[in-house]
Design an enzyme around this catalytic site. Structure first.
Site, mmCIF file in Angstrom:
data_model
loop_
_atom_site.group_PDB
_atom_site.id
_atom_site.type_symbol
_atom_site.label_atom_id
_atom_site.label_comp_id
_atom_site.label_asym_id
_atom_site.label_seq_id
_atom_site.Cartn_x
_atom_site.Cartn_y
_atom_site.Cartn_z
ATOM 1 N N ASP A 258 130.034 74.670 118.881
ATOM 2 C CA ASP A 258 130.707 74.643 120.258
ATOM 3 C C ASP A 258 131.138 76.102 120.533
ATOM 4 O O ASP A 258 131.551 76.907 119.553
ATOM 5 C CB ASP A 258 131.925 73.825 120.192
ATOM 6 C CG ASP A 258 132.641 73.769 121.401
ATOM 7 O OD1 ASP A 258 132.374 73.542 122.543
ATOM 8 O OD2 ASP A 258 133.949 74.522 121.515
ATOM 9 N N GLU A 300 125.844 75.711 121.833
ATOM 10 C CA GLU A 300 126.446 75.567 123.181
ATOM 11 C C GLU A 300 126.384 77.133 123.753
ATOM 12 O O GLU A 300 127.506 77.674 123.367
ATOM 13 C CB GLU A 300 127.669 74.976 123.044
ATOM 14 C CG GLU A 300 128.230 74.341 124.274
ATOM 15 C CD GLU A 300 129.644 74.877 124.623
ATOM 16 O OE1 GLU A 300 130.104 74.656 125.855
ATOM 17 O OE2 GLU A 300 130.312 75.534 124.021
#
Length: 613
Positions: A258, A300
Site C-alpha cells: 500500500d 499500489e
C-alpha cells in the site's frame, strides 16, 4: 556433507546484491544488515511444510500467475460474510463465480473510529477481533490453497496507526521509537517539507504534519492518526519486512504494498517516487524470493503509466510482480460519459507498447473512489478540453445531474473551489441500473444491464488479471443507508461498500431476473476468456481504427488465431469494424459474419469476433 537447504541456496544466489543494496542505502550499517539476514533465516524456519512445497512448485513455474484463467475478486470480510470463518463457509459461492484470486480488504487490527477503512494498522500480527483471529485467517488461507484460490492481503507499509505499540512508545519518548517516525520539536522543518510535498487529502486532512497534545509534531501524510514510518532507519525496514513475511507465512499468496511510492521521505523533494523507494521494493522482492518465492508483490501505484512502469523494476532486478492499471480504469468511465474512444485508445496504445512481462491488475470498480487523473494536456490539445470544466462534467454525469444521465453516483472529497471531487458508486448504479429500477423502466433496465456487461467484457479483454468487486457479479446497487450510520456518514465511499445482498444473490440461478442475467452473462464472458488462447498474456495486442468515434477496436493475436474486440461506448446504435478478409464468429452470442468491416453494435454493446480457422 550436510544437505544444502532451499534457504541456503537462495540466499547464496542473492547475497551479493543484498549486501550492495542494503549497505548502500543504510550507510554501511553491518550490524543492521546482519540482523536482517538473521531475520530472513528465522522467517524461513517458521514457514510450514505445505508452503515450502508450494514455493518449490512455483519456483519451477515462474510464470504461473500469468495464466488467462486467473479471475480475481476483492471483498470486505465483514460485508461479505461477517467473519473470516463466514468467508470460509462461502468458498463454494466464490468458486461458482469462477474466482481463484481472492483479495481480502484490510482486516488487521486497527482502531474502529480512526482506521481509514483498515489502513491505520495498530498490530500487523492481529486480526480485527470482530472478524476473527490470525488463526482463522491462516485456516482460511489453507482452505483456499486446497481449492486452488490465491489469497491477497494488504500490507500497509507507509505508516502505522497512532495506536500502534511503536507509536505509543514514541509519544512517551521511549528511546529508539521516536526515530521510527518523523518527530520534530518545532514547525521549522515540517514547514520546509510542506513547501514541496503535495497534500494527499487537502479537504478532509490538510497538511502533512500533526501537532500532538504535548507540542510534538509528527509527519502524517494521509490522516492525523496515521503516522509515517521513517524508512531511513534500518530498524523500521527490518521490522516491517519481518511483519510482511509473518503474513506470508500465514499462507498469503499476494501482498499488496500500500502507498508504495510514498515510503521514502527527503527534505526538498515531493517525497514521491524517490530512487530509494525502488531500492526498498527490490529488497522486499529479494526477501520474498529467499524466504517465500511463491509469494507475489502487488504494488499500489496510483499514477499514470510513465510513473507506474518503473515499479516493475528491470529484467535483471525486478521489483513488483504486478501493478494496478488505474489510469485505464478512470479513462474507461470518462469514455462512457463522453462516448468518444480517442483517449482510451491512446491509453491502450501506451499499455500495449509495454513489454509483455509487465503484468497489470485490471478492474472497473474497487473499494476506493474514482479519481479523474486523465491526460488533460492531450485532451486540451485534441479537443480544447478545460480540466476543471471536464471534471465537473464527469461528476455531474455520474451523479445524475447532467440532463439525460441515468448514472447514480456520489462525490467524495468535493472541493467546489478547485472542482476536484472524486466519484463513488457501484458499477451497476453508475451504468444506470439503479435509476431504471427506481423508474420502473424495463427497456432502460435492459440497456443498463447490457452496459455493465460490455464494461466487464472490456476489462476481460485487456491483458493481465481481471478483478471484480464483490457484488458486481449480481449487479449490486448503491447502499445509501451509510448516511444513517454515524461512523460512516462522513465518508461517501461507503456507498459502494455495503453488505453483500445474499437475498438478491439467490436470484442468480434464475435467468429471468436481473441478477440472473448479470451473473450468467459475466460467467459466460469469464469462461470464454479462460478457454480462448488469444487472451494469453503472450498474445500480440493492439488497437485499430474502428470507423466510429464511439467504438474501440482492440485486436489480440496468438499464432494464427486472431480475436477482434469491438466496444460501443455510446448509447446509440453504431456501425463499426476493422478491415479484414474472411469470416468471423462472435464468441458470446454465436453470430457469424462474412465480413467485419462494418457491423451493427447495440447501444453500449460489444462483440468478441474470432477469425474462422
Amino acid at each position: 556433507m550436510p544437505k544444502t537447504s532451499a534457504f541456503d541456496r537462495r540466499i547464496a544466489a542473492h547475497m551479493e546484491e543484498l549486501r550492495q543494496l542494503y549497505l548502500g542505502l543504510y550507510h554501511g550499517d553491518e550490524r543492521a544488515f546482519d540482523y536482517f539476514i538473521t531475520m530472513l533465516s528465522r522467517s524461513w524456519q517458521a514457514r510450514k511444510e505445505a508452503l515450502r512445497k508450494q514455493d518449490l512448485r512455483r519456483e519451477g513455474q515462474p510464470g504461473w500467475y500469468r495464466r488467462r484463467d486467473l479471475l480475481g475478486m476483492m471483498l470486505y470480510v465483514n460485508a461479505f460474510a461477517g467473519t473470516l470463518r463466514g468467508v470460509g463457509e462461502n468458498l463454494g459461492y466464490l468458486q461458482e463465480c469462477g474466482v481463484n484470486y481472492l483479495h481480502l480488504m484490510p482486516l488487521l487490527e486497527s482502531p474502529k473510529d480512526r482506521s481509514d477503512g483498515g489502513y491505520a494498522v495498530s498490530d500487523f500480527r492481529a486480526v480485527q477481533p470482530e472478524l476473527g483471529t490470525m488463526e482463522d485467517l491462516e485456516k482460511l488461507a489453507d482452505a483456499c490453497r486446497r481449492r486452488g484460490i490465491c489469497v491477497c492481503l494488504d500490507f500497509v507499509m507507509n505508516h502505522t496507526s497512532e495506536d500502534h505499540e511503536w507509536a505509543k512508545k514514541a509519544r512517551a519518548g521511549e528511546p529508539g521509537y521516536r526515530e521510527r517516525y518523523f518527530f520534530y520539536d518545532s514547525w521549522d522543518i515540517p514547514r520546509e517539507f510542506e513547501k514541496t510535498v503535495p497534500q494527499v487529502f487537502p479537504i478532509t486532512a490538510p497538511g502533512s504534519f500533526t501537532e500532538l497534545e504535548n507540542g510534538q509534531i509528527v509527519m502524517t501524510n494521509f490522516y492525523p492518526y496515521q503516522w509515517d514510518l521513517n524508512y531511513g532507519n534500518p530498524v523500521v525496514f527490518n521490522d516491517m519486512t519481518e511483519n510482511m513475511l509473518y503474513l506470508a507465512n500465514r499462507g498469503i499468496d499476494v501482498l499488496r504494498l500500500d502507498a508504495l511510492p510514498y515510503i521514502w521521505k527527503e527534505l526538498g523533494t515531493d517525497c514521491r517516487n524517490l530512487p530509494q523507494v525502488h531500492t526498498l521494493s527490490r529488497l522486499l522482492r529479494l526477501a520474498c524470493e529467499i524466504v517465500c518465492p511463491s509469494v507475489l508483490l502487488l504494488g499500489e501505484v496510483v499514477m499514470e503509466p510513465a510513473k507506474v512502469v518503473p515499479y516493475f523494476g528491470t529484467q535483471e532486478r525486478p521489483e513488483c510482480h504486478m501493478l494496478y492499471n488505474v489510469t485505464t480504469m478512470a479513462t474507461t468511465w470518462h469514455t462512457l460519459a463522453t462516448g468518444d474512444v480517442s483517449l482510451l485508445r491512446r491509453q491502450m496504445d501506451a499499455v500495449c507498447a509495454l513489454p509483455k512481462d509487465f503484468l497489470f491488475l485490471n478492474y472497473l470498480r474497487c473499494h476506493d473512489d474514482i479519481g479523474w487523473g486523465l491526460d488533460y494536456p492531450w485532451l486540451a490539445q485534441a479537443f480544447g478540453t478545460n480540466e476543471t470544466a471536464h471534471k465537473k462534467y464527469l461528476n455531474d454525469y455520474f451523479t445524475g445531474k447532467w440532463p439525460g444521465s441515468v448514472s447514480r453516483g456520489e462525490l467524495y472529497n468535493d472541493d467546489p473551489r478547485l472542482g476536484d471531487a472524486r466519484l463513488c458508486g457501484t458499477t451497476a448504479s453508475l451504468c444506470g441500473v439503479e435509476a431504471a429500477e427506481y423508474e420502473g423502466d424495463p427497456f432502460q433496465l435492459e440497456r443498463a444491464v447490457a452496459c455493465g456487461l460490455t464494461l466487464h467484457a472490456w476489462m476481460l479483454s485487456q491483458s493481465g488479471i481481471p478483478v471484480i468487486y464483490s457484488g458486481d457479479e449480481v449487479g449490486q446497487l448503491n447502499d445509501w443507508g451509510y448516511r444513517e450510520i454515524p461512523e460512516k456518514q462522513a465518508d461517501s465511499r461507503y456507498i459502494h461498500r455495503g453488505d453483500f445482498r445474499w437475498d438478491l444473490a439467490k436470484r442468480r440461478t434464475d435467468p429471468e431476473t436481473r441478477q440472473g442475467k448479470q451473473f450468467h452473462g459475466l460467467r459466460r464472458l469469464e469462461e470464454i476468456r479462460a478457454q480462448e488462447p488469444c487472451f494469453d498474456a503472450d498474445a500480440e495486442v493492439w488497437t485499430e481504427d474502428s470507423g466510429s468515434a464511439h467504438v474501440l477496436a482492440l485486436c489480440r493475436k496468438l499464432g494464427e488465431r486472431e480475436l477482434v474486440c469491438l466496444f460501443n461506448f455510446s448509447g446509440e446504435f453504431a456501425a463499426a469494424g476493422v478491415d479484414r478478409e474472411g469470416g468471423y464468429t462472435e464468441l458470446m452470442y454465436g453470430n457469424h459474419y462474412d465480413s467485419i468491416r462494418s457491423i451493427q453494435l447495440w447501444p453500449n454493446g460489444f462483440a468478441w469476433l474470432l477469425r474462422d480457422a
